[in-house]
Write a protein that holds these residues in place. Structure first.
Motif, PDB file in Angstrom:
ATOM      1  N   GLY A   1       0.775  -1.161  -0.006  1.00  0.00           N
ATOM      2  CA  GLY A   1      -0.207   0.107   0.008  1.00  0.00           C
ATOM      3  C   GLY A   1       0.776   1.373   0.055  1.00  0.00           C
ATOM      4  N   VAL A   2       0.182   2.427  -0.393  1.00  0.00           N
ATOM      5  CA  VAL A   2       0.942   3.661  -0.394  1.00  0.00           C
ATOM      6  C   VAL A   2       1.443   4.127   0.629  1.00  0.00           C
ATOM      7  CG1 VAL A   2       0.812   6.125  -1.061  1.00  0.00           C
ATOM      8  CG2 VAL A   2      -0.137   4.355  -2.745  1.00  0.00           C
TER       9      VAL A   2
ATOM     10  N   PHE B   1       3.816  13.644   3.795  1.00  0.00           N
ATOM     11  CA  PHE B   1       2.923  13.626   2.504  1.00  0.00           C
ATOM     12  C   PHE B   1       1.644  14.118   2.808  1.00  0.00           C
ATOM     13  CE2 PHE B   1       2.453   9.008   3.370  1.00  0.00           C
ATOM     14  CZ  PHE B   1       1.058   8.773   2.833  1.00  0.00           C
ATOM     15  N   ARG B   2       0.843  14.461   1.837  1.00  0.00           N
ATOM     16  CA  ARG B   2      -0.593  14.546   1.543  1.00  0.00           C
ATOM     17  C   ARG B   2      -1.018  13.832   0.289  1.00  0.00           C
ATOM     18  NH1 ARG B   2      -3.720  19.399   2.762  1.00  0.00           N
ATOM     19  NH2 ARG B   2      -4.137  19.493   0.588  1.00  0.00           N
ATOM     20  N   THR B   3      -2.048  13.080   0.354  1.00  0.00           N
ATOM     21  CA  THR B   3      -2.624  12.233  -0.919  1.00  0.00           C
ATOM     22  C   THR B   3      -4.036  12.693  -0.709  1.00  0.00           C
ATOM     23  OG1 THR B   3      -2.576  10.441  -2.176  1.00  0.00           O
ATOM     24  CG2 THR B   3      -2.692  10.280   0.141  1.00  0.00           C
ATOM     25  N   ALA B   4      -4.654  12.938  -1.997  1.00  0.00           N
ATOM     26  CA  ALA B   4      -6.051  13.127  -2.069  1.00  0.00           C
ATOM     27  C   ALA B   4      -6.702  11.972  -2.698  1.00  0.00           C
ATOM     28  CB  ALA B   4      -6.228  14.251  -3.167  1.00  0.00           C
ATOM     29  N   PHE B   5      -8.305  12.154  -2.820  1.00  0.00           N
ATOM     30  CA  PHE B   5      -8.953  11.055  -3.356  1.00  0.00           C
ATOM     31  C   PHE B   5      -9.642  11.502  -4.617  1.00  0.00           C
ATOM     32  CE2 PHE B   5      -8.376  10.596   1.306  1.00  0.00           C
ATOM     33  CZ  PHE B   5      -8.137   9.071   1.339  1.00  0.00           C
ATOM     34  N   VAL B   6      -9.746  10.792  -5.419  1.00  0.00           N
ATOM     35  CA  VAL B   6     -10.586  11.124  -6.622  1.00  0.00           C
ATOM     36  C   VAL B   6     -12.140  10.711  -6.449  1.00  0.00           C
ATOM     37  CG1 VAL B   6     -10.834  10.150  -8.824  1.00  0.00           C
ATOM     38  CG2 VAL B   6      -8.483  10.430  -8.147  1.00  0.00           C
TER      39      VAL B   6
ATOM     40  N   ALA C   1      -0.866  15.979  -9.353  1.00  0.00           N
ATOM     41  CA  ALA C   1       0.040  16.068 -10.488  1.00  0.00           C
ATOM     42  C   ALA C   1      -0.237  14.627 -11.413  1.00  0.00           C
ATOM     43  CB  ALA C   1       1.542  15.791 -10.108  1.00  0.00           C
ATOM     44  N   ALA C   2      -0.759  13.550 -10.456  1.00  0.00           N
ATOM     45  CA  ALA C   2      -1.077  12.448 -11.086  1.00  0.00           C
ATOM     46  C   ALA C   2      -2.280  12.521 -12.163  1.00  0.00           C
ATOM     47  CB  ALA C   2      -1.261  11.233 -10.327  1.00  0.00           C
ATOM     48  N   VAL C   3      -3.270  13.276 -11.901  1.00  0.00           N
ATOM     49  CA  VAL C   3      -4.559  13.456 -12.354  1.00  0.00           C
ATOM     50  C   VAL C   3      -5.020  14.988 -12.622  1.00  0.00           C
ATOM     51  CG1 VAL C   3      -5.763  11.316 -11.945  1.00  0.00           C
ATOM     52  CG2 VAL C   3      -5.706  13.258 -10.068  1.00  0.00           C
TER      53      VAL C   3
ATOM     54  N   ALA D   1       4.332   9.763  -8.797  1.00  0.00           N
ATOM     55  CA  ALA D   1       3.648   8.639  -9.743  1.00  0.00           C
ATOM     56  C   ALA D   1       2.763   7.718  -9.111  1.00  0.00           C
ATOM     57  CB  ALA D   1       4.885   7.815 -10.290  1.00  0.00           C
ATOM     58  N   GLN D   2       2.664   7.805  -7.551  1.00  0.00           N
ATOM     59  CA  GLN D   2       1.519   6.990  -7.046  1.00  0.00           C
ATOM     60  C   GLN D   2       0.524   8.125  -6.096  1.00  0.00           C
ATOM     61  OE1 GLN D   2       1.967   3.849  -6.353  1.00  0.00           O
ATOM     62  NE2 GLN D   2       3.753   3.619  -7.642  1.00  0.00           N
ATOM     63  N   GLY D   3       0.581   9.121  -6.869  1.00  0.00           N
ATOM     64  CA  GLY D   3      -0.371  10.099  -6.322  1.00  0.00           C
ATOM     65  C   GLY D   3      -0.190  10.743  -5.081  1.00  0.00           C
TER      66      GLY D   3
END
Length: 323
Positions: free
Chosen positions: A42-43, A123-128, A231-233, A287-289
């Motif tokens: 997992g990320v 880090f921060r990572t968003a949801f689609v 950046a990924a989307v 690359a992993q969002g």
């Protein structure tokens, strides 16, 4: 008045007084354990492992990521909070530190803001936000309009009650004033499978999970949950464009136990900054969002405080209860 005995004993006492400072200056003189409340894979694990390895190179010392999943990450969080504040047990803490006090107040640490020392952001990572193609909406505004015209008819999945993507859904539902049905799953993969089959109609999914099905046309991406584009989307606009102030992300930060000495915080923070500004690592994470977010202990303290307020209020207002 200093007695002759006290005077003679002073040189013997001086090394003992200096030892704690000297130990701090020498940190780390042996391997450092960094706890993570998630299983391998997992990320979250991937990012933590990469950052810890890069920190070890900066410190010229071995740093070992230890996976201690369980109890909504409380096992790892508690072990770190109860560790000696000597810098040899640290924590890759996440959004759960801001969620657990309101969602599961019986879990420890009960007050992470007092029981942990923030070192720096990771880090921060968003949801689609994406939907099944049968839903006639191509952007956030159209989805809100369709949901209002069809109250209670749309089912939205999540990776579990109280998970960040569930709270993103609840925040969206509250801010948009819509009536959709929440369907919790045990992990995002099961929900994504039902979304593919139209057994549910929408979901907030991690970028790396949503991207393949969106590219294949299996689902339709509408928006990103962070206040900025990912950046990924890059083609997906933020939900905040339609609902101002909306910002729902999963974050990770490095913590130590309460009372961690300032010299150790400074040295660990500097190594963390080297990792989160490493251009190769930034590219790998993107690359992993995942967006690496360099920030010091004060930035992490603000994130934890702000999100404790945000998610705590939402959990209480929506009467969200742990499964």
């Amino acid at each position: 008045m200093i007695t002759r005995r006290a005077w003679l004993g002073a040189p013997l006492a001086l090394p003992a007084l200096l030892r704690p400072a000297a130990a701090q200056d020498a940190w780390p003189s042996r391997s450092v354990s960094v706890l993570l409340g998630y299983p391998p894979g997992g990320v979250t694990d991937f990012a933590a492992r990469a950052v810890v390895e890069r920190m070890g190179r900066a410190l010229n010392q071995t740093m070992v990521l230890e996976n201690r999943p369980g109890a909504a990450t409380a096992l790892a969080n508690t072990a770190a909070a109860q560790a000696r504040p000597d810098g040899y047990t640290l924590l890759m803490g996440t959004s759960t530190l801001a969620i657990n006090p309101a969602l599961q107040p019986n879990l420890t640490p009960k007050d992470p803001q007092k029981e942990l020392t923030p070192i720096g952001t990771v880090f921060r990572t968003a949801f689609v936000l994406h939907v099944h193609p049968s839903v006639p909406a191509r952007n956030t505004a159209e989805l809100i309009a369709y949901a209002k015209a069809n109250p209670g008819k749309l089912n939205f999945g999540s990776s579990g009650t109280g998970a960040v993507n569930h709270l993103c859904l609840e925040l969206f539902r509250a801010r948009a004033g819509i009536d959709v049905v929440h369907v919790p799953y045990r992990g995002g993969a099961a929900g994504l499978l039902d979304l593919r089959e139209n057994r549910i109609q929408g979901m907030f999914s991690a970028v790396q999970e949503a991207l393949p099905v969106i590219r294949d046309g299996v689902t339709r991406g509408l928006a990103i949950s962070s206040k900025e584009r990912a950046a990924a989307v890059p083609d997906l606009p933020p939900i905040a464009d339609v609902l101002p102030g909306y910002d729902g992300v999963f974050w990770q930060g490095l913590f130590g136990p309460a009372g961690l000495p300032a010299p150790i915080v400074a040295r660990a923070g500097a190594a963390l900054r080297e990792a989160t500004t490493d251009t190769d690592l930034i590219a790998r994470m993107a690359a992993q969002g995942v967006a690496l977010t360099p920030g010091d202990g004060e930035a992490l303290r603000r994130t934890l405080a702000d999100e404790t307020v945000l998610w705590g209020r939402l959990i209480r207002e929506q009467n969200i209860r742990a499964e």
